[in-house]
Every structure is written in C-alpha cells, then in structure tokens.
Design an enzyme around this catalytic site. Sequence first.
Site, short mmCIF file in Angstrom:
data_model
loop_
_atom_site.label_atom_id
_atom_site.label_comp_id
_atom_site.label_asym_id
_atom_site.label_seq_id
_atom_site.Cartn_x
_atom_site.Cartn_y
_atom_site.Cartn_z
CE1 TYR A 12 -4.23 -2.96 -3.39
CE2 TYR A 12 -5.69 -3.69 -1.64
CZ TYR A 12 -4.52 -3.10 -2.04
OH TYR A 12 -3.64 -2.64 -1.10
CG ASP B 163 7.93 7.58 -10.75
OD1 ASP B 163 6.96 8.28 -11.10
OD2 ASP B 163 8.87 7.31 -11.54
CG ASP C 247 0.73 2.66 4.91
OD1 ASP C 247 -0.49 2.82 5.09
OD2 ASP C 247 1.36 1.65 5.30
C1 IPM Z 1 -5.31 -0.55 3.97
C2 IPM Z 1 -4.71 -1.91 4.23
C3 IPM Z 1 -5.49 -2.93 3.42
C4 IPM Z 1 -5.31 -2.58 1.96
C5 IPM Z 1 -5.13 -4.39 3.71
C6 IPM Z 1 -5.25 -4.72 5.18
C7 IPM Z 1 -5.95 -5.34 2.88
O1 IPM Z 1 -3.36 -1.90 3.94
O2 IPM Z 1 -6.52 -0.37 4.24
O3 IPM Z 1 -4.60 0.34 3.51
O4 IPM Z 1 -4.31 -2.99 1.35
O5 IPM Z 1 -6.16 -1.91 1.41
MG MG Z 2 -2.58 0.04 3.49
#
Ligand code: IPM
Ligand code: MG
Length: 372
Positions: free
Chosen positions: A141, A224, A252
């Site tokens: 990132y 994975d 997620d």
């Molecule tokens: C999260 C989100 C963020 C990330 C985005 C909005 C930059 O997806 O907090 O998981 O990728 O970290």
């Molecule tokens: Mg996210």
Amino acid sequence: MSKQMLCLPGDGIGPEIMAEALKALDAAKLRFGLDIEISHGLVGGAAIDQYGVPLSDETLALARNADAILFGSVGGPKWDDQPMANRPEKGLLQLRAELDLFANLRPAILFPQLAEASSLKPELVAGLDILIVRELTGGIYFGEPRGVRTLGNGEREGYNTYVYRESEIRRIAKVAFEAARKRGGRLCSVDKSNVLEVTGLWREVVIAESAGYNDVELSHMYVDNAAMQLVRAPKQFDVMVTGNMFGDILSDCAAMLTGSIGMLPSASLNEKNQGMYEPVHGSAPDIAGENKANPLAQILSLAMLLRYSLADGSSLADGSSLAEVAAADAIEKAVSDVLDKGYRTWDIASEGCQLVGTAAMGDAVVDCLLNA
Ligand code: IPM
Ligand code: MG
C-alpha cells in the site's frame, strides 16, 4: 481532564451512521458520566468538495490532538475521476500513515441472532470469533517506488513495491501474539513465502518473535490457502496476522462469514493506543441518504473506541473497570439486545423480523442503553 474525540463521518452512508453513533454516545455519556469533548471534521470526498484535498492540514491537526477518532467511510462515484493522489481513500490512508496507526484489529464475530444471515451453513459459523490483525501502514500500500511509466516501445507499465522492514513485522507480530494470549491462544500468520521474499522475511521474523510467547500456538498459512480455509472451516482460526494487502482481502472475506459486513467494527492503533475506529464496510453510495444503512458497525466501533483508546491505562482489552469500559460493555450489550428484540436493517433482515431504517435502529440502541 476531558478526553478528546474527533468525529470524521466522511462520505456516502458515513454521515447517517455517524449520527446514530453520536446518539449512542450521548446516551452513554448520560448513563456513565463520561467526560468526552467531541470535535468534527471533513474527510474524503466531503473534504475534496470543501478544501480540494481529502485531508486538510486543519483536520490532520485535530486528528493528532485527539485521543481517538471515530471514522465513518469515504469514497463514491462523484470523486472517481480524481487522480490517484487525491482520491477520497487517500484521506484515510494519510491518517493511518501520519498517526502511525499500524495495528488494525478486525474482529469477525457472529452474533448468534444472525446465524441465518451468513452465506455459510449455520453449523460452520455458529460461535465464530476470529480476530484479524492487519498491518496497516506498510507493505504494498505504501511501498516506493510506485506509479505508471512509459517504456521505450511506448507501452505503459504500472508498478508497486511490496516491502516490509523487520521492525514493522516485529511490532505487528507482537500485537498479534499479545491478542492471541488474551483470547484462544492460537495465532496463524498468513504469508506467501513460497513466492515472495518479503513474506519469507515476514515468516522468519514472526517465528523469532514467537520465542517470547510459548503459551501461544503459532502456525503459518499461505494466503491462497487461508482464503480457502476461511470459507471451508472458519472456526479453525483464533487470531490471524498478516500484511496490509492480504489483510484487506481476508478481512472482507471473514466479515461476510458473519452474515453482514454491516455489523463489524475495527480499530487502528499506534504505539500510544491512540486510535481510529471505523466500520469495516465502505461508504455504500448506492444506499446513501435513504435511511437504509445499518448503523451497528459504527456504533460497535464507538464501543471499541471507548474500550481501547479512552479508558486510561487500559490496553488491548485488559478488562479494567473504568466508566469508559463499562460504557463500551453496555453499548455492545444494547446492540445484542436490539437484535434479540428482532430489529433488523435490510442487510441482515430475515423472515418475521422487525425491519427498521438507520435512525430507528439507532433509536432502538439508545432505548436499550438508557432503559437497561
Ligand atoms: C479498508 C478499505 C481501505 C483499504 C480503502 C478504502 C482504502 O478497503 O479499510 O479495508 O483498502 O484499506
Ligand atoms: Mg478493505
């Protein structure tokens, strides 16, 4: 001295769900006599509209001075044509980087009342309680160099850099071991060390750090496989620790196991326990302004904020008995109580439930909080 909390609602459903969290905070202040001073700021698209940038110097200064930040969500189609360096998401990433909020705690807990809302069979998720510890200020990132360049033949090439220093790995591993020690005593470190050197180093450093934690059972998994195991048999996990991008994806995935990403709070902490607290879900521009969003993740983020950053002298859930901790407990109980009463926003709706909008859900939480 009163504690300082900065409120950054952001975009999309952010302002609506933040309003409900602030109602809950007012109720908690009343009931527990909390002394918290609240300031407000713009972030993300809302800040771009006002100041031209997703995080203004003024807002960053407020953030630095706050004991904790309650964050909504950022982004939306309105700002999709902003250059990468000025997208709403940059406001969030800048806050994480500037405040050194390296430790992102993302619990994925199944409320028993919502077992039916999971996309997995109830027996696979009943009792699910995973904590994902995601490194938040390093990795691909933030790695340099990054960009898009034009090659000699005129073709464009995009590139990012996946980089971790030993010290960055060590400090996030420490947070994860400490958390595992206070929970089920098991830690799974997720990497891709069969392909990427940087995560080979990750694994080495985590193993070295484990020497101080003989009471924690450490395992390793390739990312994975970890994704597969999360949807195959998620209850095998207690605490997972991983880098920034893998953690983004896996959290997620883990969130959805609980039935709704609309239920999950998160904490991003630095070495001083100063923290930013936000729902795991995004700004959901498709339902913004419709009184449809689930405010419970934002309300649960407030509970985490009280527990981790505003309760003096308490770090990572040490069970101290301060008013802020009592308030956090009460807010979490109120959320469970409204679910018991059958209240559901549409994302967690089931047959026979009491379907409510954002504001009514917030009111129900306040009611439970004040009339407990
Ligand atoms: C999260 C989100 C963020 C990330 C985005 C909005 C930059 O997806 O907090 O998981 O990728 O970290
Ligand atoms: Mg996210």
